[in-house]
Design a protein around this motif. Structure first.
Motif, PDB file in Angstrom:
ATOM      1  N   PRO A  38      60.032 -11.847  29.955  1.00 51.59           N
ATOM      2  CA  PRO A  38      59.498 -10.350  29.705  1.00 51.59           C
ATOM      3  C   PRO A  38      58.459 -10.415  31.184  1.00 51.59           C
ATOM      4  O   PRO A  38      57.975  -8.891  31.266  1.00 51.59           O
ATOM      5  CB  PRO A  38      58.747 -10.409  28.802  1.00 51.59           C
ATOM      6  N   ALA A  39      57.536 -11.134  31.629  1.00 48.76           N
ATOM      7  CA  ALA A  39      56.736 -11.476  32.136  1.00 48.76           C
ATOM      8  C   ALA A  39      57.281 -11.070  33.304  1.00 48.76           C
ATOM      9  O   ALA A  39      56.668 -10.247  34.363  1.00 48.76           O
ATOM     10  CB  ALA A  39      55.865 -12.620  32.129  1.00 48.76           C
ATOM     11  N   LYS A  40      58.282 -11.164  33.705  1.00 46.40           N
ATOM     12  CA  LYS A  40      58.929 -10.662  34.759  1.00 46.40           C
ATOM     13  C   LYS A  40      59.379 -10.040  35.406  1.00 46.40           C
ATOM     14  O   LYS A  40      60.352  -9.084  36.331  1.00 46.40           O
ATOM     15  CB  LYS A  40      59.846 -12.496  35.942  1.00 46.40           C
ATOM     16  N   SER A  41      60.159  -9.540  33.701  1.00 50.67           N
ATOM     17  CA  SER A  41      60.890  -8.483  33.702  1.00 50.67           C
ATOM     18  C   SER A  41      60.408  -6.699  33.776  1.00 50.67           C
ATOM     19  O   SER A  41      59.053  -6.751  33.426  1.00 50.67           O
ATOM     20  CB  SER A  41      61.812  -8.532  32.874  1.00 50.67           C
ATOM     21  N   THR A  42      61.048  -5.456  33.930  1.00 51.21           N
ATOM     22  CA  THR A  42      60.600  -4.608  34.427  1.00 51.21           C
ATOM     23  C   THR A  42      60.603  -3.171  33.622  1.00 51.21           C
ATOM     24  O   THR A  42      62.441  -3.385  33.465  1.00 51.21           O
ATOM     25  CB  THR A  42      59.427  -3.829  35.645  1.00 51.21           C
ATOM     26  N   LEU A  43      61.110  -2.578  32.647  1.00 47.54           N
ATOM     27  CA  LEU A  43      61.338  -0.828  32.492  1.00 47.54           C
ATOM     28  C   LEU A  43      59.863   0.095  32.515  1.00 47.54           C
ATOM     29  O   LEU A  43      58.988   0.068  32.743  1.00 47.54           O
ATOM     30  CB  LEU A  43      61.370  -1.080  30.638  1.00 47.54           C
ATOM     31  N   LYS A  44      60.985   1.065  33.673  1.00 53.66           N
ATOM     32  CA  LYS A  44      59.939   1.657  34.133  1.00 53.66           C
ATOM     33  C   LYS A  44      60.225   3.476  34.032  1.00 53.66           C
ATOM     34  O   LYS A  44      61.556   3.121  33.948  1.00 53.66           O
ATOM     35  CB  LYS A  44      59.503   2.123  35.292  1.00 53.66           C
TER      36      LYS A  44
END
Length: 206
Positions: A38-44
């Motif tokens: 989760p720390a390296k993943s993103t939702l924009k």
């Protein structure tokens, strides 16, 4: 004896990550499940209205995807809707008001539905690393099918999946200034478009 215990532990770890699935041709294939960081993943997210747009981020709570070799065959992710932020509004008070409104029942009803989820039901290969992914998208406790293009890249230590989901908010009981529930001519320049996007980037390791 110590060596045997170490080997047993290693075998158990491999079994946790590896499952046997049936491929499309009916043969059995070993599939490896990658756990998303989760720390390296993103939702924009990005939403548009007649007079402009707003955008921001949502934290990923958890996720995984499964590959048969380099082929995507499954996966899911959970978004923490309580973490929703607005990035385009610089005024602190206005930013807080907009973020609060998006979390309210006019939009995502975060208090009663703190998470959203996507579960892959089908991944159709288009070319190397390119797929049309279909799955069940759940927002506000409402589940609807969604299909979007996904790119998967593998590395020595893991894999990365990226794609953009186009969401019709009217299907998830988000009625505020929507032409699906109110007369568009009456709304005028206050109209907010039904479609919004979520750019997904899932970074995972074995």
């Amino acid at each position: 004896m110590k060596l045997l215990k170490q080997l047993a532990g290693a075998m158990a770890a491999v079994m946790l990550l590896t499952s046997v699935v049936v491929a499309e041709d009916g043969t059995k294939a070993k599939a490896i499940t990658f756990k998303v960081d989760p720390a390296k993943s993103t939702l924009k997210w990005n939403g548009k209205k007649v007079t402009g747009e707003h955008y921001g981020t949502i934290n990923l709570k958890e996720g995984s995807f499964t590959l048969d070799g380099a082929k995507l065959i499954g996966g899911s992710f959970v978004a923490d809707m309580t973490s929703l932020t607005v990035q385009d509004v610089t005024d602190k008070d206005m930013n807080g008001k907009l973020a609060g409104h998006l979390k309210s029942d006019d939009f995502f009803s975060v208090e009663s539905h703190p998470t959203a989820k996507f579960v892959v039901t089908k991944a159709t290969p288009k070319s190397a690393g390119q797929y049309d992914v279909t799955g069940d998208l759940t927002i506000k406790g409402i589940t609807k099918p969604a299909t979007f293009p996904v790119t998967v890249k593998t590395t020595a230590n893991g894999a990365e999946a990226t794609g953009t989901i186009v969401v019709d908010r009217s299907k998830y009981d988000m009625k505020f200034r929507s032409k699906s529930f109110f007369d568009a001519n009456t709304l005028g320049d206050k109209l907010i478009y039904d479609d919004f996007t979520i750019d997904v980037k899932l970074v995972a390791s074995k």
